[in-house]
Design a protein around this motif. Structure first.
Motif, mmCIF file in Angstrom:
data_model
loop_
_atom_site.group_PDB
_atom_site.id
_atom_site.type_symbol
_atom_site.label_atom_id
_atom_site.label_comp_id
_atom_site.label_asym_id
_atom_site.label_seq_id
_atom_site.Cartn_x
_atom_site.Cartn_y
_atom_site.Cartn_z
ATOM 1 N N ALA A 117 0.829 -1.207 0.000
ATOM 2 C CA ALA A 117 0.000 0.000 0.000
ATOM 3 C C ALA A 117 0.862 1.255 0.000
ATOM 4 O O ALA A 117 0.368 2.360 0.213
ATOM 5 N N ASN A 118 2.151 1.094 -0.213
ATOM 6 C CA ASN A 118 3.071 2.229 -0.272
ATOM 7 C C ASN A 118 3.070 2.798 -1.690
ATOM 8 O O ASN A 118 3.522 2.140 -2.631
ATOM 9 N N PRO A 119 2.585 4.020 -1.888
ATOM 10 C CA PRO A 119 2.550 4.599 -3.238
ATOM 11 C C PRO A 119 3.929 4.717 -3.882
ATOM 12 O O PRO A 119 4.042 4.797 -5.105
ATOM 13 N N GLN A 120 4.984 4.746 -3.064
ATOM 14 C CA GLN A 120 6.340 4.868 -3.580
ATOM 15 C C GLN A 120 7.039 3.511 -3.696
ATOM 16 O O GLN A 120 8.250 3.459 -3.941
ATOM 17 N N PHE A 121 6.279 2.421 -3.540
ATOM 18 C CA PHE A 121 6.925 1.112 -3.463
ATOM 19 C C PHE A 121 7.753 0.786 -4.702
ATOM 20 O O PHE A 121 8.930 0.408 -4.602
ATOM 21 N N ALA A 122 7.166 0.911 -5.889
ATOM 22 C CA ALA A 122 7.897 0.541 -7.105
ATOM 23 C C ALA A 122 9.113 1.431 -7.307
ATOM 24 O O ALA A 122 10.209 0.954 -7.630
ATOM 25 N N ALA A 123 8.922 2.741 -7.094
ATOM 26 C CA ALA A 123 10.047 3.666 -7.250
ATOM 27 C C ALA A 123 11.163 3.333 -6.263
ATOM 28 O O ALA A 123 12.356 3.401 -6.592
ATOM 29 N N THR A 124 10.793 2.958 -5.061
ATOM 30 C CA THR A 124 11.786 2.575 -4.061
ATOM 31 C C THR A 124 12.537 1.323 -4.490
ATOM 32 O O THR A 124 13.773 1.261 -4.412
ATOM 33 N N MET A 125 11.821 0.338 -4.956
ATOM 34 C CA MET A 125 12.443 -0.939 -5.320
ATOM 35 C C MET A 125 13.380 -0.801 -6.509
ATOM 36 O O MET A 125 14.368 -1.537 -6.620
ATOM 37 N N ARG A 126 13.125 0.156 -7.374
ATOM 38 C CA ARG A 126 14.001 0.335 -8.542
ATOM 39 C C ARG A 126 15.383 0.840 -8.149
ATOM 40 O O ARG A 126 16.307 0.811 -8.974
ATOM 41 N N THR A 127 15.534 1.301 -6.924
ATOM 42 C CA THR A 127 16.838 1.765 -6.459
ATOM 43 C C THR A 127 17.613 0.672 -5.726
ATOM 44 O O THR A 127 18.769 0.895 -5.336
ATOM 45 N N VAL A 128 17.011 -0.475 -5.538
ATOM 46 C CA VAL A 128 17.620 -1.546 -4.746
ATOM 47 C C VAL A 128 18.597 -2.352 -5.609
ATOM 48 O O VAL A 128 18.236 -2.783 -6.717
ATOM 49 N N PRO A 129 19.826 -2.584 -5.145
ATOM 50 C CA PRO A 129 20.774 -3.407 -5.911
ATOM 51 C C PRO A 129 20.192 -4.797 -6.180
ATOM 52 O O PRO A 129 19.599 -5.423 -5.305
ATOM 53 N N GLY A 130 20.357 -5.254 -7.412
ATOM 54 C CA GLY A 130 19.833 -6.558 -7.808
ATOM 55 C C GLY A 130 18.473 -6.502 -8.449
ATOM 56 O O GLY A 130 18.038 -7.451 -9.099
ATOM 57 N N VAL A 131 17.747 -5.375 -8.281
ATOM 58 C CA VAL A 131 16.431 -5.209 -8.911
ATOM 59 C C VAL A 131 16.631 -4.610 -10.299
ATOM 60 O O VAL A 131 17.261 -3.571 -10.460
ATOM 61 N N GLN A 132 16.096 -5.289 -11.297
ATOM 62 C CA GLN A 132 16.251 -4.832 -12.678
ATOM 63 C C GLN A 132 15.054 -4.026 -13.164
ATOM 64 O O GLN A 132 15.213 -3.018 -13.848
ATOM 65 N N THR A 133 13.848 -4.469 -12.812
ATOM 66 C CA THR A 133 12.630 -3.709 -13.103
ATOM 67 C C THR A 133 11.637 -3.984 -11.979
ATOM 68 O O THR A 133 11.688 -5.021 -11.328
ATOM 69 N N ALA A 134 10.726 -3.044 -11.776
ATOM 70 C CA ALA A 134 9.679 -3.222 -10.772
ATOM 71 C C ALA A 134 8.512 -2.335 -11.147
ATOM 72 O O ALA A 134 8.699 -1.207 -11.623
ATOM 73 N N GLY A 135 7.296 -2.832 -10.942
ATOM 74 C CA GLY A 135 6.140 -2.011 -11.280
ATOM 75 C C GLY A 135 4.836 -2.646 -10.857
ATOM 76 O O GLY A 135 4.762 -3.849 -10.574
ATOM 77 N N ALA A 136 3.805 -1.807 -10.798
ATOM 78 C CA ALA A 136 2.462 -2.271 -10.452
ATOM 79 C C ALA A 136 1.883 -3.065 -11.612
ATOM 80 O O ALA A 136 2.060 -2.714 -12.777
ATOM 81 N N THR A 137 1.171 -4.132 -11.293
ATOM 82 C CA THR A 137 0.550 -4.951 -12.332
ATOM 83 C C THR A 137 -0.888 -4.542 -12.602
ATOM 84 O O THR A 137 -1.540 -5.114 -13.462
#
Length: 499
Positions: free
Chosen positions: A88-108
């Motif tokens: 429920a974090n509106p910034q979740f995908a944007a946050t995850m895109r900064t994490v090492p090892g994450v290549q893509t992230a987004g809402a489905t």
């Protein structure tokens, strides 16, 4: 029902009613990315895919970051690096895109998650054929040694499937997995060929293999997968209709949400992985992944959907699965430089947008390695609704067309197949064309059990019969051998079992 290939003629089926009884929650493209340790803010509960470097080590580290960002891991497909998360974090995908090892992230999705469960079970609407039409079909069937309703199936002789069945009806060792709205495995035309051990409910992203979980939520509206199943492998058992490959097995991998019948990425990822891990030889995909008709690579959320589903489809291919998918029912030239999409997102408020098909894909049909199928009518012309495009269509098959009408006793230009509750009905769409190709692919796999998915695809194309471009249709471009309407041609079931 909002049909899988056509809520825009979506589930790639257009219900033409002849049954027989015989996001904008939050699109996380934030201008400023939050840090991995940012405290989660309140927002709508959405589902996400977080795509990482495959492997347990990376997944473990990323899952810790997911928790810190206010996410809950639903399932981790470590072999392909796809993690399904609710947050429920509106910034979740944007946050995850900064994490090492994450290549893509987004809402489905763009609409908030809600609890899932079965809807009230109803019966499909029944519109009986006339007594004279049924009598004519029965008389013809008896005279020719056919199934009772087979004289109404103009599509079988159109690809020589009736002749192929006399040579090789298909092997029991070959299973076609139907990724769809579920299948009524109790149908008298389907139960003999149904494989429960290769079936599941993948809605939400986690495979449920409990008995009957693969069946439609609501038989009155979620009939699409059952109709597809009959075209592939309705048994030659003296009941109803016949399938293209009546000797092969079919399984149901349900991916449609209850009530809405939407096909979200996390469910489709689960389905491809499940098929790959359970010995399925061919998957039938008569849908596009919701909520976007086209997923664009320059949008972070949509790029993550392409990435996640593409990884799962590729995994299936590497495990020996041929994926066959419908081209779509919007009458679009998929080879054009730009198209208008006015129906996306279809789970909230659609916004008209112009897309470039080279970077905005219809998923899964435009994924690499997938067999893309256009629809034809009884006159061997492209169905009026079928998408097309030079270099985009691999093969074609009967999908039905109300403007192309066969001779008696059929007198209906659409595709007759099974419906939940022991019924039969006519439908039309590239949804109906795709199972013809999946059936022929299953016959090829039966005849060539060691053939790879790539080899089966080559054989489909090499054996296809191309009518060539109609002289009165300027939308058809290409040559007699490969063109925008038919790709390499209309599939040939008899060649599949003889060559």
């Amino acid at each position: 029902m909002a049909h899988p290939r056509s809520r825009r003629l979506r589930a790639l089926a257009v219900p033409l009613g002849l049954a027989l009884t015989a996001s904008l929650g939050f699109l996380p493209n934030a201008a400023t990315a939050a840090s991995p340790d940012a405290a989660p803010a309140d927002g709508p509960q959405l589902s996400y895919v977080v795509n990482t470097t495959p492997g347990h080590a990376t997944a473990g580290k990323v899952e810790k970051a997911i928790s810190r960002a206010g996410g809950k891991v639903i399932v981790a497909h470590e072999q392909i690096g796809v993690i399904v998360v609710h947050s429920a974090n509106p910034q979740f995908a944007a946050t995850m895109r900064t994490v090492p090892g994450v290549q893509t992230a987004g809402a489905t999705r763009t609409a908030p998650l809600k609890a899932t469960g079965t809807t009230d079970v109803g019966k499909p609407q029944k519109v009986d054929l006339s007594t004279s039409q049924l009598a004519a079909a029965g008389k013809a069937a008896k005279a020719n040694g056919q199934e009772p309703l087979e004289p109404l199936q103009w599509d079988l002789p159109a690809i020589k499937a009736d002749q192929a069945a006399k040579v090789n009806p298909g092997s029991r060792k070959v299973t076609v997995g139907i990724i769809d709205t579920g299948v009524d495995d109790t149908h008298p035309d389907l139960k003999a060929n149904f494989s429960a051990r290769q079936s599941a409910n993948c809605v939400g992203g986690v495979a449920d293999t409990s008995k009957g979980a693969w069946r439609p939520w609501d038989p009155a509206s979620d009939y699409h997968g059952t109709h597809v199943a009959g075209t592939i492998a309705a048994a030659r058992n003296g009941v109803g209709v016949a399938g293209v490959a009546p000797g092969v097995k079919i399984s149901a991998i349900k991916v449609s949400e209850p009530e809405t019948s939407l096909f979200y990425a996390e469910s489709v990822v689960c389905a491809f992985v499940f098929a790959a891990d359970h010995g399925v030889a061919v998957t039938n995909n008569s849908y596009y992944v919701d909520p976007w008709m086209f997923n664009c690579k320059d949008d972070a959320d949509q790029a993550a959907i392409i990435d996640a589903v593409g990884r799962a489809a590729g995994y299936a291919q590497r495990k020996g699965v041929l994926n066959v998918a419908a081209a779509g029912n919007s009458g679009l030239d998929l080879a054009a430089t730009k198209l208008t999409d006015s129906g996306s997102p279809n789970d909230s408020t659609p916004v008209e947008r112009t897309v470039n098909p080279k970077t905005c894909w219809d998923v899964p049909t435009q994924l690499p390695g997938t067999v893309t199928v256009a629809a034809t009518g009884v006159q061997k012309r492209k169905s009026y609704y079928s998408n097309y495009g030079l270099g985009q269509i691999d093969v074609a098959a009967p999908g039905g067309d109300s403007k192309q009408v066969p001779e008696l006793p059929a007198k209906n230009g659409n595709i007759l197949s099974t419906m939940p509750g022991g019924d039969w009905a006519y439908l039309a769409g590239t949804s109906m064309a795709t199972p013809h190709v999946a059936g022929v692919a299953a016959l090829l796999k039966s005849a060539h059990p060691k053939a790879s998915p790539q080899e089966i695809q080559w054989l489909l194309k090499e054996q296809a019969d191309n009518p060539g471009c109609p002289t009165d249709d300027a939308t058809c471009t290409g040559t007699k051998h490969v063109n925008s309407h038919f790709g390499y041609g209309i599939v040939d079931a008899l060649d599949a079992v003889k060559k």
